[in-house]
Design a protein around this motif. Structure first.
Motif, PDB file in Angstrom:
ATOM      1  N   ARG A   1       0.825  -1.208   0.000  1.00 50.14           N
ATOM      2  CA  ARG A   1       0.000   0.000   0.000  1.00 50.14           C
ATOM      3  C   ARG A   1       0.868   1.270   0.000  1.00 50.14           C
ATOM      4  NH1 ARG A   1      -5.152   0.447   1.930  1.00 50.14           N
ATOM      5  NH2 ARG A   1      -4.914  -1.355   3.311  1.00 50.14           N
ATOM      6  N   SER A   2       1.844   1.322   0.899  1.00 49.89           N
ATOM      7  CA  SER A   2       2.649   2.532   1.009  1.00 49.89           C
ATOM      8  C   SER A   2       3.493   2.754  -0.239  1.00 49.89           C
ATOM      9  CB  SER A   2       3.540   2.463   2.251  1.00 49.89           C
ATOM     10  OG  SER A   2       4.448   1.379   2.170  1.00 49.89           O
ATOM     11  N   ALA A   3       4.044   1.675  -0.818  1.00 49.20           N
ATOM     12  CA  ALA A   3       4.877   1.824  -2.013  1.00 49.20           C
ATOM     13  C   ALA A   3       4.046   2.299  -3.201  1.00 49.20           C
ATOM     14  CB  ALA A   3       5.566   0.499  -2.341  1.00 49.20           C
ATOM     15  N   ILE A   4       2.844   1.757  -3.351  1.00 52.66           N
ATOM     16  CA  ILE A   4       1.992   2.163  -4.467  1.00 52.66           C
ATOM     17  C   ILE A   4       1.519   3.605  -4.297  1.00 52.66           C
ATOM     18  CG2 ILE A   4      -0.293   1.763  -5.483  1.00 52.66           C
ATOM     19  CD1 ILE A   4       0.321  -1.264  -5.179  1.00 52.66           C
ATOM     20  N   GLU A   5       1.120   3.961  -3.091  1.00 50.15           N
ATOM     21  CA  GLU A   5       0.679   5.342  -2.860  1.00 50.15           C
ATOM     22  C   GLU A   5       1.812   6.336  -3.092  1.00 50.15           C
ATOM     23  OE1 GLU A   5      -0.945   5.295   1.046  1.00 50.15           O
ATOM     24  OE2 GLU A   5      -2.866   4.425   0.416  1.00 50.15           O
ATOM     25  N   GLU A   6       3.040   5.938  -2.762  1.00 48.43           N
ATOM     26  CA  GLU A   6       4.194   6.823  -2.928  1.00 48.43           C
ATOM     27  C   GLU A   6       4.662   6.892  -4.374  1.00 48.43           C
ATOM     28  OE1 GLU A   6       8.967   6.765  -1.837  1.00 48.43           O
ATOM     29  OE2 GLU A   6       7.582   5.450  -0.732  1.00 48.43           O
ATOM     30  N   LEU A   7       4.759   5.738  -5.036  1.00 46.12           N
ATOM     31  CA  LEU A   7       5.439   5.665  -6.326  1.00 46.12           C
ATOM     32  C   LEU A   7       4.512   5.603  -7.525  1.00 46.12           C
ATOM     33  CD1 LEU A   7       8.109   3.017  -5.257  1.00 46.12           C
ATOM     34  CD2 LEU A   7       8.421   5.492  -5.406  1.00 46.12           C
ATOM     35  N   LEU A   8       3.277   5.173  -7.317  1.00 39.57           N
ATOM     36  CA  LEU A   8       2.342   4.984  -8.431  1.00 39.57           C
ATOM     37  C   LEU A   8       1.010   5.654  -8.104  1.00 39.57           C
ATOM     38  CD1 LEU A   8       3.288   1.257  -8.989  1.00 39.57           C
ATOM     39  CD2 LEU A   8       3.621   3.068 -10.697  1.00 39.57           C
TER      40      LEU A   8
ATOM     41  N   ILE B   1       7.754  -3.209  -6.952  1.00 37.07           N
ATOM     42  CA  ILE B   1       6.927  -2.018  -7.185  1.00 37.07           C
ATOM     43  C   ILE B   1       7.800  -0.852  -7.645  1.00 37.07           C
ATOM     44  CG2 ILE B   1       5.395  -0.344  -6.072  1.00 37.07           C
ATOM     45  CD1 ILE B   1       4.407  -2.679  -4.305  1.00 37.07           C
ATOM     46  N   GLU B   2       9.021  -0.773  -7.147  1.00 43.16           N
ATOM     47  CA  GLU B   2       9.942   0.256  -7.633  1.00 43.16           C
ATOM     48  C   GLU B   2      10.256   0.052  -9.108  1.00 43.16           C
ATOM     49  OE1 GLU B   2      12.393   1.142  -3.457  1.00 43.16           O
ATOM     50  OE2 GLU B   2      13.209  -0.234  -4.976  1.00 43.16           O
ATOM     51  N   LEU B   3      10.445  -1.198  -9.532  1.00 42.09           N
ATOM     52  CA  LEU B   3      10.698  -1.483 -10.946  1.00 42.09           C
ATOM     53  C   LEU B   3       9.499  -1.065 -11.805  1.00 42.09           C
ATOM     54  CD1 LEU B   3      12.446  -4.969 -10.775  1.00 42.09           C
ATOM     55  CD2 LEU B   3      13.471  -2.823 -11.539  1.00 42.09           C
ATOM     56  N   ILE B   4       8.304  -1.373 -11.315  1.00 41.72           N
ATOM     57  CA  ILE B   4       7.105  -0.969 -12.051  1.00 41.72           C
ATOM     58  C   ILE B   4       7.047   0.544 -12.181  1.00 41.72           C
ATOM     59  CG2 ILE B   4       4.585  -0.908 -11.989  1.00 41.72           C
ATOM     60  CD1 ILE B   4       4.704  -3.646 -10.569  1.00 41.72           C
TER      61      ILE B   4
END
Length: 478
Positions: free
Chosen positions: A377-384, A453-456
């Motif tokens: 959740r946090s990675a997607i909200e931050e990066l995507l 998620i960073e790669l995406i």
């Protein structure tokens, strides 16, 4: 050896709703590539003639020819004069991570082995295993101790069960297939939720089912009004459902929803095939809903349950089961010889020791899945920020994430070139839908999950340019 030939209609059905905002020939080539990479089309299969596929898809022959040319240029097809176009898997291309890269897989939603597994691997287990060396070593129903443990597991959940009702299988996939073979005749209508577990779709198709579906969504769950109307109109022979922490949406049926579902099935004379492989993967739902079979009697519904130790204990412990009325259980066991003769004894002995500890396993998994959910959740909200993570995800192994654009197939292709494997959204439907979605496994290792998620996020801006045709076909960014 002659290659298998795919008919134009069969390929059309596999393609489903393949069109997106890219040029038609690109969209068609991309979807064929994903079918090949997912294993739904075999390498070496002969594709339909250009004219036949053009007629089936209502396209110009020029468009199909351009799609086939794109497949050949990328190495996913070859042509010989007079032999047509045949699928291929190129070596070292987007189906494999680049050399030296550490591959990350988002295609499997599964957990590492429970810490309790080591504790049961003691000398007593080995001695018990040795005691079976003088026997045949396999049978069609399973070891009595494990069947009793599974029956007790159902009893603790509110569904009294006799060991005679249990057939042990090699995982839940084998259980679905064996039950489907016993319940479904070729040409029978079978209902399934959509999206859903893709391997279940495959098993149902393998026995000749004609699939009909109604929606289940992250926000609203099952569309029971449409489901009831569909059952009245179509009277499906079997209904396949995942009532707890549904794969891939994560939704669970409320008790009221279960009652309505069972009433609709009983009214249509439909046998319910309830997949409970994820039933105990609760993060913070906080309520243990009863199995569908515990509610079935008041409606007169027939329910066959599918269960598994592989999702909660470890994917390497290939133990599943079917719970059915004794006569059907015997029929399922008698018919398994065409696929397997039984389940390895050692795995059954391990599972029999772990099932009584299911509450301890569930607590361990709750902590792991909560961490994975928050990392995702946090990675997607931050990066995507274009993506929408489910507002409600109270259990299960994955999140069904809205991408905000119909580019799931393009994302899957581009990610492969970076060593990240993702199952495209259409893999979870029966008609090629769900291009706006991707399943992100919260069961993945947190470090790998964050890195994936960073790669995406790195490739996402270029994937979005697919609407202008700027994504290179091999999955790299032009």
């Amino acid at each position: 050896m002659a290659s298998a030939r795919i008919g134009a209609r069969a390929l059309r059905d596999l393609l489903g709703d393949w069109r997106n905002e890219a040029p038609a020939y690109e969209g068609l080539a991309d979807r064929v590539t994903l079918l090949l990479l997912d294993g739904r089309i075999s390498s070496g299969s002969r594709l339909p003639a250009e004219r036949e596929l053009a007629a089936a898809l209502e396209l110009s022959r020029t468009t199909v020819a351009a799609a086939y040319r794109r497949l050949r240029e990328a190495g996913y097809a070859s042509s010989l004069q007079g032999s047509g176009t045949t699928t291929a898997l190129p070596h070292g291309r987007s189906e494999e991570p680049a050399p030296g890269d550490a591959p990350i897989s988002f295609t499997h939603a599964s957990l590492p082995a429970t810490r309790l597994l080591t504790g049961v691997l003691d000398d007593g287990l080995i001695d018990e295993y040795r005691s079976h060396f003088g026997s045949l070593g396999y049978d069609g129903v399973g070891q009595p101790g494990l069947r009793a443990a599974v029956a007790d597991w159902y009893g603790r959940r509110g569904l009294p069960t006799d060991p005679e009702q249990i057939v042990i299988t090699t995982g839940s996939q084998n259980a679905i297939h064996l039950a489907a073979r016993a319940l479904i005749a070729r040409g029978d209508r079978v209902w399934a939720e959509s999206p859903s577990y893709p391997n279940a779709f495959d098993s149902l198709r393998d026995v000749g089912a004609r699939l009909i579906t109604t929606p289940v969504t992250v926000d609203d769950g099952w569309d029971l009004d449409t489901l009831e109307a569909t059952f009245r109109r179509s009277a499906p022979t079997v209904a396949y459902v995942i009532p707890d922490f549904q794969n891939p949406t994560g939704r669970s049926m409320s008790v009221r929803d279960r009652e309505r579902f069972l009433e609709a099935a009983a009214g249509a004379g439909t046998t319910v095939l309830a997949d409970e492989a994820t039933a105990e993967l609760d993060i913070d739902r906080g309520i243990r809903h009863p199995p569908l079979g515990a509610l079935a009697g008041r409606h007169g519904a027939d329910v066959v349950h599918i269960g598994s130790a592989s999702k909660s204990v470890w994917g390497g412990l290939r133990i599943g089961w079917v719970r059915a009325e004794p006569q059907l259980a015997r029929r399922i066991a008698a018919g398994r010889g065409a696929t397997d003769l039984g389940v390895p004894i050692f795995e059954q002995l391990v599972a029999a020791r772990l099932l009584p500890k299911s509450d301890e396993v569930a607590e361990e998994r709750r902590a792991q899945l909560r961490e994975g959910r928050e990392v995702a959740r946090s990675a997607i909200e931050e990066l995507l920020p274009d993506w929408t993570f489910p507002a409600r995800l109270d259990g299960g192994l994955a999140a069904w994430v809205n991408l905000g654009a119909p580019v799931s197939s393009q994302l899957a292709l581009a990610a492969r070139a970076r060593g990240l494997l993702i199952a495209a959204g259409p893999r979870f439907g029966v008609d090629g839908a769900f291009e706006r979605y991707a399943r992100i496994p919260i069961a993945a290792d947190p470090v790998a999950l964050r890195r994936g998620i960073e790669l995406i996020a790195e490739i996402w801006p270029s994937v979005r340019r697919v609407t202008r045709g700027e994504l290179d076909y091999a999955g790299t960014v032009a």
